[in-house]
Write an enzyme that holds these catalytic residues in place. Structure first.
Site, mmCIF file in Angstrom:
data_model
loop_
_atom_site.group_PDB
_atom_site.id
_atom_site.type_symbol
_atom_site.label_atom_id
_atom_site.label_comp_id
_atom_site.label_asym_id
_atom_site.label_seq_id
_atom_site.Cartn_x
_atom_site.Cartn_y
_atom_site.Cartn_z
ATOM 1 N N ARG A 90 0.834 -1.205 0.000
ATOM 2 C CA ARG A 90 0.000 0.000 0.000
ATOM 3 C C ARG A 90 0.869 1.256 0.000
ATOM 4 O O ARG A 90 0.556 2.226 -0.700
ATOM 5 C CB ARG A 90 -0.920 -0.003 1.219
ATOM 6 C CG ARG A 90 -1.768 1.247 1.333
ATOM 7 C CD ARG A 90 -2.688 1.215 2.527
ATOM 8 N NE ARG A 90 -3.473 2.438 2.595
ATOM 9 C CZ ARG A 90 -4.453 2.655 3.469
ATOM 10 N NH1 ARG A 90 -4.762 1.733 4.358
ATOM 11 N NH2 ARG A 90 -5.113 3.802 3.469
ATOM 12 N N HIS A 194 -16.532 3.214 -4.844
ATOM 13 C CA HIS A 194 -15.633 4.361 -4.674
ATOM 14 C C HIS A 194 -15.816 5.403 -5.777
ATOM 15 O O HIS A 194 -14.920 6.211 -6.029
ATOM 16 C CB HIS A 194 -14.177 3.912 -4.565
ATOM 17 C CG HIS A 194 -13.883 3.208 -3.280
ATOM 18 N ND1 HIS A 194 -12.617 2.826 -2.907
ATOM 19 C CD2 HIS A 194 -14.699 2.826 -2.262
ATOM 20 C CE1 HIS A 194 -12.671 2.224 -1.720
ATOM 21 N NE2 HIS A 194 -13.922 2.218 -1.314
ATOM 22 N N TYR A 244 -14.369 9.866 -2.273
ATOM 23 C CA TYR A 244 -13.418 9.448 -3.303
ATOM 24 C C TYR A 244 -13.516 10.322 -4.553
ATOM 25 O O TYR A 244 -12.586 10.351 -5.364
ATOM 26 C CB TYR A 244 -13.642 7.980 -3.677
ATOM 27 C CG TYR A 244 -13.168 7.020 -2.609
ATOM 28 C CD1 TYR A 244 -11.833 6.625 -2.545
ATOM 29 C CD2 TYR A 244 -14.042 6.540 -1.650
ATOM 30 C CE1 TYR A 244 -11.398 5.763 -1.556
ATOM 31 C CE2 TYR A 244 -13.618 5.683 -0.651
ATOM 32 C CZ TYR A 244 -12.285 5.300 -0.608
ATOM 33 O OH TYR A 244 -11.859 4.460 0.381
#
Length: 421
Positions: A90, A194, A244
């Site tokens: 990540r 998202h 988002y």
């Protein structure tokens, strides 16, 4: 009833356990299995999970294992919450796209594609093993990017539903602002995972009064502050976008911010180290307050509601899920995976009708759906050209020089997870 959580060693898991314990009348679990290859983490999380059940008087049995096949055997539902490559991957997803002036984020843009390429093959392998062991089990996917992963599962013929906590977060936020029970709030929630907009907020159900104009009039500044978008933008749109959408509506501003502060991955990794220390305390028998900062708010309530609807026919009659379009949004292919309100029961989700979508939102939704098509093709078949095509198609990238540079960086940072590289 037996439920299995794959990725059970996640620091998220106590949030899920807390929900299972509190909502045991809605979802009466007899056995809960936590599966994870990281046994040291799994033992810490499993110990706390048992103490939470004991504190709240839940009679269910909790077991832990690193044996996936044993863990999913005879499960009624399997919940997926894994992160291939962990926080280290990540961190990379959030960093190297910034080198090209693009958003670095774990579920959208180039970082989101990297995560999809790492994740889809692993999830499909897990799902095949679930099907071999227990073909009747439902698979509930909370693993990001949820839309792409859910489409991969459905395309392969699995009994799968995708789940995200964005909608339930809005439901709770709006209920608090209106001072009504959360169960009174029904969202007209439309888009992709998202990439969604709340186009209506109804009291009492799908046919209830739309109070979104009232919400924006009286609480627009508070809602906009949560989204980190200007209140004037919400006034002009007349809807509430998911947070988002800030990556799209304020792309350059976000890139400048991300380039001048530590990554979210670094913050989360530090939280995880602290949380795991807490989980090892034999006196701790409830989820710690720090967990709320980790993310995933209301995830447990959403998961319980969905599992209950699929397995027992109880729970909320309408829920926001990720499932096949099947004509719900006529400007998308039937096999696109959308995120909308659906009636959920033993046979799975059936999307509710959606009012015509404003071209401003339909256009972006169609563009990102095209990206998701190409992203899934790259995840399933591999190859540099397929990665390049997916990146070039993404609205946050869209320039060949960026797409070329990002393709090289993506492959270099993820080679160990890409069988074809």
């Amino acid at each position: 009833m037996k439920l299995t959580v794959v990725g059970g060693g996640s620091t998220y898991t106590p949030e899920l356990i807390d929900g299972f314990a509190r909502l045991r009348d809605t979802l009466p679990i007899e056995e809960l299995v936590l599966v994870d290859p990281a046994l040291e983490r799994l033992d810490l999380v499993g110990g706390l999970a048992r103490r939470i059940f004991a504190r709240q008087g839940h009679p269910g049995r909790i077991t832990v294992t690193d044996d996936l096949d044993a863990g999913v055997a005879d499960a009624d539902a399997v919940l997926l919450q894994l992160r291939v490559g962990g926080q280290a991957a990540r961190e990379q997803d959030e960093t190297w796209p910034l080198e090209c002036g693009c958003v670095g984020q774990e579920t959208t843009g180039a970082g989101g594609l990297a995560k999809a390429l790492r994740t889809v093959p692993v999830v499909l392998d897990i799902a095949e093993r679930v099907r071999r062991t227990n073909p009747n089990a439902w698979i509930i996917d909370f693993t990001n990017p949820v839309g792409i992963v859910t489409r991969a599962l459905l395309q392969a013929g699995h009994k799968a539903v995708g789940l995200c906590n964005v909608a339930i977060g809005f439901q709770r936020k709006f209920a608090a602002l209106l001072d009504v029970p959360a169960t009174d709030i029904h969202l007209d929630h439309v888009g992709l995972n998202h990439l969604t907009w709340e186009t209506g907020v109804r009291l009492g159900g799908p046919e209830g009064k739309d109070v979104l104009p009232e919400l924006l009039a009286h609480h627009g500044e508070a809602i906009a502050a949560d989204l980190r978008l200007p209140p004037a933008l919400l006034d002009r749109l007349g809807v509430v976008p998911s947070y988002y959408l800030r990556y799209f509506y304020a792309h350059d501003e976000v890139v400048r911010e991300l380039a001048t502060k530590p990554s979210r991955a670094a913050e989360v990794a530090e939280m995880e180290r602290e949380l795991l220390k807490m989980y090892g305390d034999p006196e701790l028998d409830e989820k710690p307050e720090l967990l709320a900062k980790r993310g995933g708010a209301y995830y447990s309530e959403a998961a319980v509601d969905l599992a209950a609807a699929l397995l027992t026919g109880t729970g909320s009659p309408y829920q926001v899920v990720n499932t096949y379009n099947h004509g719900t949004l006529p400007f998308l292919p039937d096999d696109a995976v959308i995120e909308v309100q659906a009636a959920v029961g033993h046979s799975g989700p059936t999307p509710l009708p959606v009012a015509p979508v404003d071209p401003l939102y339909a256009g972006l939704t169609a563009a990102v759906t095209t990206y998701e098509d190409l992203a899934l093709e790259a995840a399933l078949r591999g190859g540099r050209d397929r990665v390049f095509r997916a990146l070039l198609s993404h609205p946050l990238i869209g320039q060949y020089e960026y797409a070329d540079a990002l393709t090289d960086r993506l492959i270099a940072h993820n080679r160990e997870h890409l069988a074809w590289a």
